[in-house]
Enzyme design. Structure first.
Site, short mmCIF file in Angstrom:
data_model
loop_
_atom_site.label_atom_id
_atom_site.label_comp_id
_atom_site.label_asym_id
_atom_site.label_seq_id
_atom_site.Cartn_x
_atom_site.Cartn_y
_atom_site.Cartn_z
N SER A 1 -11.36 47.23 38.74
CA SER A 1 -10.19 46.71 39.46
C SER A 1 -8.95 47.04 38.65
O SER A 1 -8.66 48.21 38.41
CB SER A 1 -10.35 45.20 39.71
OG SER A 1 -9.29 44.73 40.53
N HIS B 1 -11.08 48.47 43.41
CA HIS B 1 -10.28 47.65 44.33
C HIS B 1 -8.95 48.34 44.61
O HIS B 1 -8.07 48.42 43.75
CB HIS B 1 -10.01 46.27 43.72
CG HIS B 1 -11.26 45.45 43.55
ND1 HIS B 1 -11.35 44.41 42.66
CD2 HIS B 1 -12.46 45.52 44.18
CE1 HIS B 1 -12.55 43.87 42.74
NE2 HIS B 1 -13.24 44.52 43.65
N ASP C 1 -15.57 39.62 40.62
CA ASP C 1 -16.35 40.52 41.48
C ASP C 1 -17.24 41.38 40.58
O ASP C 1 -16.77 41.99 39.62
CB ASP C 1 -15.42 41.39 42.32
CG ASP C 1 -16.16 42.19 43.38
OD1 ASP C 1 -17.28 41.77 43.76
OD2 ASP C 1 -15.63 43.22 43.83
#
Length: 350
Positions: free
Chosen positions: A152, A179, A275
């Site tokens: 991310s 992401h 995540d």
């Protein structure tokens, strides 16, 4: 299920005490004994029949390499974990390279990561009797068959550096969740392709997974995999976001765990949030391996930090060291793979 019995051999008194306390604190583990030297260590193996040996480095007489070879000659099915300072790990590697050891029973050396040590003990410390059962996952794989990466915040730079370290003959396919919002992933694909010898592309439904290629999940869809008679391919899912993310690292990792089981290697890079935590738990439960980027080289140590603190990481490494470690594990071969409980049956790739 009975506790995993661990014998600690070698290392300084402080190292042996630290290892014993860390292992004994886990209710699933039992410290069978501690031995300062090789002779006593071998005697305790004969007497106690441990499930696993943790070698703390040099023994009291400086015979760190010798004890490795001696254990393997006398007990070729006994798992060993190396734990030591860098100079001791070099010594241990020289012993392993002498072919006195079966690499399928020798766990990766760990240094300074108690959570990772406990996780590795649980993964490799299955007795021979339990090894016959379907749930023995740790030493069952023949080789890594898939690399999955989650990232991310700070991920684009980390991915560019990581993928640039792989040669064109990288032996397994790579799936990536970064992401990003829709319409941005194609720019990242162009950047990664420019820096890498691999074939890099944005994933599309039906893509067949091939070695030496990397697929990036598009924005706003979950990336999953399916297996049919022709192999493994990409599928998309429009299920709701997880951890406020779509694509989600958790969704990809769970899918890969179901299809590849112990043949999966997962990597979590820099990123905010959690995540990837549940996905790594699924990978480890299926017998796969997990590596994470360390805090010092991460822009945000959220995602990899969550995995590390949960004890799910086999190793925590600086970004620059991840590439060589991934390449080594992807080319390594292990004893013949056994089918694991929960492995998915064939599913259509359409």
């Amino acid at each position: 299920m009975r506790k995993i019995r661990v014998l600690i051999i070698g290392g300084s008194f402080v190292v042996r005490r630290m290892l014993a306390e860390a292992i004994a604190a886990d209710p699933a583990l039992e410290v069978l004994g501690i031995a300062a030297g090789a002779r006593l260590g071998l005697a305790k193996i004969e007497q106690g029949r441990p499930d696993l040996v943790v070698l703390g480095g040099e023994t009291s007489k400086g015979d760190g390499s010798g004890i490795l070879a001696a254990i393997q000659r006398a007990h070729p099915r006994l798992s060993i974990i190396l734990f030591g300072e860098e100079k001791e790990r070099r010594l241990d590697r020289s012993a392993a390279n002498s072919r006195a050891l079966d690499p399928g029973r020798l766990a990766v050396a760990i240094h300074g990561i108690p959570g990772g040590l406990i996780a590795t003990i649980k993964r490799h410390g299955v007795s021979d009797e339990e090894a016959k059962a379907p749930r023995n996952l740790g030493a069952a794989i023949e080789k890594v068959e898939i690399l999955v990466i989650g990232a991310s915040t700070g991920g684009p730079d980390a991915l560019a550096l990581l993928l640039s370290s792989f040669r064109a003959d990288f032996p397994v396919p790579i799936l990536i969740v970064q992401h990003l919002p829709p319409n941005f992933t194609r720019y990242l694909v162009d950047r990664l392709a420019h820096h890498s010898a691999l074939g890099v592309q944005e994933a599309a439904p039906g893509d067949r997974l091939l070695p030496g290629h990397a697929w990036l999940a598009p924005g706003n869809v979950h990336l999953v995999v399916a297996r049919d008679s022709q192999g493994v391919c990409v599928r998309f899912s429009h299920d709701p976001p997880e951890q406020s993310c779509r694509p989600s690292v958790d969704v990809l990792f769970r899918s890969v765990a179901a299809v590849y089981g112990p043949a999966a290697l997962a990597v979590v890079l820099t990123g905010m949030g959690r995540d990837g935590l549940a996905g790594c738990a699924a990978i480890r439960a299926a017998g796969g391996q997990v590596l994470v980027q360390d805090e010092a080289t991460s822009v945000v140590w959220g995602m990899p930090g969550q995995v590390s603190r949960a004890g799910l990481a086999d190793l925590v490494l600086p970004l620059g060291a991840l590439g060589p470690e991934i390449d080594r594990r992807s080319r390594e071969r292990w004893p013949a793979r056994r089918r694991f409980e929960g492995e998915s049956e064939e599913a259509p790739c359409r």
